[in-house]
Design an enzyme around this catalytic site. Sequence first.
Site, PDB file in Angstrom:
ATOM      1  N   CYS A 183      21.294  69.150  29.495  1.00  0.00           N
ATOM      2  CA  CYS A 183      22.247  68.797  28.444  1.00  0.00           C
ATOM      3  C   CYS A 183      23.429  69.765  28.380  1.00  0.00           C
ATOM      4  O   CYS A 183      24.256  69.682  27.488  1.00  0.00           O
ATOM      5  CB  CYS A 183      21.550  68.731  27.094  1.00  0.00           C
ATOM      6  SG  CYS A 183      20.844  70.313  26.591  1.00  0.00           S
ATOM      7  N   LYS A 225      45.046  64.469  62.384  1.00  0.00           N
ATOM      8  CA  LYS A 225      46.175  63.798  63.035  1.00  0.00           C
ATOM      9  C   LYS A 225      45.873  63.565  64.503  1.00  0.00           C
ATOM     10  O   LYS A 225      46.018  62.449  65.015  1.00  0.00           O
ATOM     11  CB  LYS A 225      47.427  64.670  62.867  1.00  0.00           C
ATOM     12  CG  LYS A 225      48.721  63.919  62.997  1.00  0.00           C
ATOM     13  CD  LYS A 225      49.909  64.853  62.758  1.00  0.00           C
ATOM     14  CE  LYS A 225      50.125  65.127  61.272  1.00  0.00           C
ATOM     15  NZ  LYS A 225      51.044  66.266  61.049  1.00  0.00           N
ATOM     16  N   HIS A 268      37.377  77.441  23.035  1.00  0.00           N
ATOM     17  CA  HIS A 268      36.717  76.562  22.064  1.00  0.00           C
ATOM     18  C   HIS A 268      37.423  75.210  22.011  1.00  0.00           C
ATOM     19  O   HIS A 268      36.785  74.161  22.126  1.00  0.00           O
ATOM     20  CB  HIS A 268      36.725  77.236  20.689  1.00  0.00           C
ATOM     21  CG  HIS A 268      36.089  76.395  19.627  1.00  0.00           C
ATOM     22  ND1 HIS A 268      36.810  75.554  18.810  1.00  0.00           N
ATOM     23  CD2 HIS A 268      34.790  76.253  19.269  1.00  0.00           C
ATOM     24  CE1 HIS A 268      35.979  74.935  17.984  1.00  0.00           C
ATOM     25  NE2 HIS A 268      34.750  75.347  18.245  1.00  0.00           N
ATOM     26  N   GLY A 308      51.444  72.860  52.998  1.00  0.00           N
ATOM     27  CA  GLY A 308      51.516  74.320  53.013  1.00  0.00           C
ATOM     28  C   GLY A 308      51.550  74.840  54.418  1.00  0.00           C
ATOM     29  O   GLY A 308      51.890  75.995  54.666  1.00  0.00           O
ATOM     30  N   ARG A 360      53.515  69.228  66.089  1.00  0.00           N
ATOM     31  CA  ARG A 360      52.993  68.918  64.750  1.00  0.00           C
ATOM     32  C   ARG A 360      51.683  69.656  64.510  1.00  0.00           C
ATOM     33  O   ARG A 360      50.840  69.722  65.388  1.00  0.00           O
ATOM     34  CB  ARG A 360      52.719  67.413  64.623  1.00  0.00           C
ATOM     35  CG  ARG A 360      53.717  66.559  65.347  1.00  0.00           C
ATOM     36  CD  ARG A 360      53.294  65.097  65.480  1.00  0.00           C
ATOM     37  NE  ARG A 360      53.225  64.386  64.226  1.00  0.00           N
ATOM     38  CZ  ARG A 360      52.846  63.110  64.127  1.00  0.00           C
ATOM     39  NH1 ARG A 360      52.469  62.431  65.216  1.00  0.00           N
ATOM     40  NH2 ARG A 360      52.811  62.526  62.955  1.00  0.00           N
ATOM     41  N   ARG A 371      45.863  57.572  58.699  1.00  0.00           N
ATOM     42  CA  ARG A 371      44.815  58.331  57.998  1.00  0.00           C
ATOM     43  C   ARG A 371      44.422  57.536  56.757  1.00  0.00           C
ATOM     44  O   ARG A 371      45.154  56.651  56.327  1.00  0.00           O
ATOM     45  CB  ARG A 371      45.318  59.716  57.597  1.00  0.00           C
ATOM     46  CG  ARG A 371      46.483  59.661  56.638  1.00  0.00           C
ATOM     47  CD  ARG A 371      46.979  61.043  56.252  1.00  0.00           C
ATOM     48  NE  ARG A 371      48.305  60.922  55.672  1.00  0.00           N
ATOM     49  CZ  ARG A 371      49.181  61.911  55.577  1.00  0.00           C
ATOM     50  NH1 ARG A 371      48.880  63.090  56.047  1.00  0.00           N
ATOM     51  NH2 ARG A 371      50.351  61.729  55.036  1.00  0.00           N
ATOM     52  N   SER A 423      14.655  70.478  28.189  1.00  0.00           N
ATOM     53  CA  SER A 423      16.037  70.097  28.431  1.00  0.00           C
ATOM     54  C   SER A 423      16.762  71.369  28.856  1.00  0.00           C
ATOM     55  O   SER A 423      16.737  72.366  28.133  1.00  0.00           O
ATOM     56  CB  SER A 423      16.655  69.514  27.157  1.00  0.00           C
ATOM     57  OG  SER A 423      17.999  69.200  27.410  1.00  0.00           O
ATOM     58  N   TYR A 466      16.752  62.757  33.584  1.00  0.00           N
ATOM     59  CA  TYR A 466      18.044  62.279  33.097  1.00  0.00           C
ATOM     60  C   TYR A 466      19.050  63.423  33.045  1.00  0.00           C
ATOM     61  O   TYR A 466      18.678  64.605  33.057  1.00  0.00           O
ATOM     62  CB  TYR A 466      17.907  61.646  31.694  1.00  0.00           C
ATOM     63  CG  TYR A 466      17.548  62.621  30.606  1.00  0.00           C
ATOM     64  CD1 TYR A 466      18.548  63.345  29.937  1.00  0.00           C
ATOM     65  CD2 TYR A 466      16.223  62.856  30.253  1.00  0.00           C
ATOM     66  CE1 TYR A 466      18.229  64.254  28.949  1.00  0.00           C
ATOM     67  CE2 TYR A 466      15.892  63.767  29.263  1.00  0.00           C
ATOM     68  CZ  TYR A 466      16.899  64.472  28.613  1.00  0.00           C
ATOM     69  OH  TYR A 466      16.595  65.386  27.651  1.00  0.00           O
ATOM     70  N   MET A 474      52.713  74.450  58.663  1.00  0.00           N
ATOM     71  CA  MET A 474      54.018  74.343  59.295  1.00  0.00           C
ATOM     72  C   MET A 474      54.563  72.922  59.273  1.00  0.00           C
ATOM     73  O   MET A 474      53.840  71.962  59.478  1.00  0.00           O
ATOM     74  CB  MET A 474      53.930  74.813  60.741  1.00  0.00           C
ATOM     75  CG  MET A 474      55.299  75.002  61.339  1.00  0.00           C
ATOM     76  SD  MET A 474      55.261  75.111  63.131  1.00  0.00           S
ATOM     77  CE  MET A 474      55.326  73.381  63.555  1.00  0.00           C
TER      78      MET A 474
END
Length: 888
Positions: free
Chosen positions: A844, A26, A468, A105, A96, A352, A777, A864, A107
Site C-alpha cells: 500500500c 539506425k 507534502h 544530445g 551519422r 524506427r 500489507s 494485490y 553528434m
Amino acid sequence: MEKWVYTFGDGKAEGSAGDRDLLGGKGANLAEMCALGLPVPPGFTITSQVCSWYYENGRSYPASLEKDVEAALGHIAAVTGRKLGDNARPLLVSVRSGSRASMPGMMDTVLNLGLNDETVEAIARESGDARFAYDSYRRFIQMYSDVVMGLDHSVFEEILEDTKANLGHDVDTALTADDWKGVIALYKEKIEEELEAPFPQDPQQQLWGAIGAVFSSWMNARAVTYRRLHNMPESWGTAVNVQAMVFGNMGDRSATGVAFTRNPSTGEKKLYGEFLVNAQGEDVVAGIRTPQNITEEARLAAGSDRPSLEKIMPEAFAEFCAVSDRLEKHYRDMQDLEFTIENGKLWMLQTRSGKRTAKAALKIAVEMAEEGLISREEAVLRIEPGSLDQLLHPTIDPRAQREVIGTGLPASPGAATGEIVFSSEDAEQLKSEGRKAILVRIETSPEDIHGMHAAEAILTTRGGMTSHAAVVARGMGKPCVSGAGSLRVDYRNETLLAMGVTLKKGDIITIDGGIGQVLKGAVPMLQPELSGDFGKIMEWADGARRMKVRANAETPNDARTARSFGAEGIGLCRTEHMFFDGERIIAMREMILAENEKGRRTALDKLLPMQRADFVELFEIMNGLPVTIRLLDPPLHEFLPKTDEEIAEVAAVMNVGVEKLRERTDALHEFNPMLGHRGCRLAISYPEIAEMQARAIFEAAVEAAKSTGAPVVPEIMVPLVGLRAELDFVKARIDAVAAEVMREAGLTIDYLVGTMIELPRAAVRANSIAEAAEFFSFGTNDLTQTTFGISRDDASSFLTTYQAKGIIAQDPFVSIDVDGVGELVRLAAEKGRATRPDIKLGICGEHGGDPASIHFCEEVGLDYVSCSPFRVPIARLAAAQASAKPAG
Ligand code: ADP
Ligand code: MG
Ligand code: MG
C-alpha cells in the site's frame, strides 16, 4: 578477427534489425531495409564496439579499422561507381551517429562529405547544375565546421544573412551558383581567421574527422546527461553510419521529408508527414522553411494552399505509400520514416518505431490487434503504463494560448482553473459556494488536507517532487505545481507576485501540473476519456492479470473515483484524515490533550459517531469489496493546536486554562516524530483510541451490510508493528470490541486483523508476527525510510545529489529498491507464508502505483497492489504486463 564494419546496399546487408546493440538502431534498420530490397543508398556501419575500443585505448582505433573502412568504401564504389575524392565521379557521403536507443544530445549528422574545391566542380559538371553543387558545398562547410571543428554555426548564419540582404533575397533557394561561390569564399576566410587553419580539402581527412567526432560525442556533456536521465549505460557506445548521399536539393523534382505510418498524436491510421521541395534533410527539422503536407487529405484538413507531395510527385508518393505499408507490416508497429526524392526517385534513409502520445498508443495498439497484425497480449504490452497518466486528468487543449506567469515542478499531472486562495479555509469556503479555488501556499502541511480536497489544484512556491503538497496532490489526483520559486506569496496582503505582476485573491489562474506551468486566466481544457480504446486495453489487461488492484482511499469521493477506475477494494484507508474536518479536530485535540483516560473517553465518544458515519458511507460505496482500515498512525502532535486562537478554542471546550494547555502541548513535543510516539505505540499507550476506532468499524459493517445486502469484510490494520507482542496487545482489544458489537447486534461479523510491514524488524520476524496477523500489507514508504534510515521529508536535497553523482540510479521512494527494501519484502512474504500459507499479502506504499515496483510485487507473488485512485488504471495495466512477462 573482430568484425568492425558492416556493409549494406544493393538489396543486401551484413547486419539486420536484430543487430541493434552492435549497429545502433539506425544502422540495424538501414541494413534491414536494404535486405528487404527497399531503395536505400549504400553504405556501412562502424560498430559500437569500436566506440568501446576507442575509449578503452586512449581514443584510438583498432589496427585493422582503416583497412576495413577502405574495403567498405570499395563496396560503395562497386554499387555507385563513385569514389571519395574522385575528380570525375566523386562519392559524397553522410556521416551519422546512432546508438541502441535514439539519443538526442549526440553528434549531428554531417551531409555532403567529400566535397572540396575540385570535387564540387565535378558534381556541377556531372549534374549540369552548378547551383546544386555549390549549395551542397556550402552546406557541407557549414555543418562540418560546426559539428566536427566546433565553430559556432552563428558565424555562418551571419554571413549568409548579410549576403541575402545585399542581394535582396529572403530565401536560400533564390541564390545562384555564383552567389553560393561568394558565400563559400567568405566561409573559408572566416574559418581560417577563427581556427588558424584552412578548411580540410582531403576527403579522407574529412571522413576520419567526422568519424572521430561521432565517437567523441558519446562522451559530450549533453549525451552524458541524457544517458543519466534515461538510465542508459555508458558501455553501450555509439555506432557510426557512413552512407552515400542522395540529393533532395537537386531542383524541383527533388525533395526531402519525414513521415509516420499513422498519426502520432491521434493514432489515426493515415500516413502523416511533411516534406520540402529542393531541400536537404536538415531543412525540414530546422524549420527555416515551413514544410508542406505529404497527403492531399492532410493538406485540405490543414487548409494549406501549398501543394502536397501526392499532387506534385504522384509516382514517388505512390511508391512511398507502398514502402510505408510494407515497413509497418514488417516491423508490426507504427514507423517514423525519413526519405529523400532525388530527381523523382525515392530513397529511404531511416525507419524506427515512432514516438506517440498515450492516446495514439492506445488507438494504434487496439487497431493493430483488431487488424490481426499483433496479438491482444502484445497490444497490452505495448502501452507504457505511466503514459496513461496523461489521459486520466483534464488537460489543456493543445491549441490553447498559454500566458505563462511562472514555472515549477510538474508535481501532479492534470490541469485546472480557478480563483486564487491563500488558505485552506478560503478554499473550503469557495467550494461550499460552488466556486473553484486554486490553493496557493508557500508549502502545505497535514492541516491543509481539507483545503487541498476543496481546491481544484495546488500551487506551492517551495518543496520538491516528494514534498507534502506533491505527494498528497498525487494521491488525490489533483493537479499540483510545487516549488515555483520565482513566485512570491504574501499571506498578509493576500497577493501573489508573478513576473512583476501582482495577482490578488480571487484572480483566475490555471495550473498545468503535467509540465509545471502556472498560467494567467482560464484556458480551454480537454476532459479525460476512459472509454473506447482505453476501455478495450483495460479489458484485455484485466483478462491477463493475476494480482488484484485496490486503491488507497478514505473519502467517499476517492472511493467512488477508485471504483470508477476499476479498483477491486480499498487497500489503505488512512483514518487520520478523518480527524481534520471542522469540529472533529477540536474533539481530537480534546482527546489528545486530556489528562487521563476518562477525559480521553469523553472526547472519543464525540468522535465515534462521526467515524462510524464515515465508514458506513465507505462500505456502502465499496458494496462488499474488501476494505482495509488502518488504525490511527501519525504522531499526535500533528493534530495539536498551534495558534493562540486554536489553543483558546480547545481550552474553552475542555474548560481548562490556556497556560495549562500550552504546557501539555509542549510536553508532547518530539525530536524525531517519524520514529516517535506513533503507529501501534499510540494504541498501546491509549488503547481507548483503537477501541473507539474498532467499534466504529464493526458498527458500520453491521449497518452497511443491512443497507446494501453485501456484507463487507473489514480488514483492520495495525500500523508500525515491530514486535509480535505489540500486535497481540492491540489485536486482543480489537477482538474484544468485535465480540461486544456482535453480542449487541446479535449477529456474527467476519473480519481480519493484520499488520503493516513497515519496519525491518517486522520483516525479519514475519514468521512469528504471522501467527497473529491474518494479512500483511507492505507499507513501503516507511519501510524504505526505516531500511535506509533516510527521512522522506528531508531526502529530496541529498537524493538528487546522489542521483546526479551516480550513487543511486533511482529515487527509492518512487521505485522500490529491489535489492534492499525488496529483499525484506521477499523475506517477509516467504516467512509469512511459511507460518500461515493463506496469509493475504498486499502493498500500500506509493510503490503500489509504480510500474517497475508492480513487476517486483508480481515476482514476489503478492495478492494485490494498492495505489491512489488515479493510478488504478496504470496499476491494472502494469499488473497485466507483469503477469505476461516477468521483470528483468
Ligand atoms: P537524426 O538522427 O537527427 O535524424 P540522421 O542521421 O537521420 O539524423 O540525419 C539527419 C538528416 O539528414 C535526415 O533528414 C536524413 O534523412 C538526412 N540524411 C542522412 N543521410 C543522408 C544521405 N545519405 N543522403 C541524404 N540525406 C541524408
Ligand atoms: Mg534521422
Ligand atoms: Mg507508515
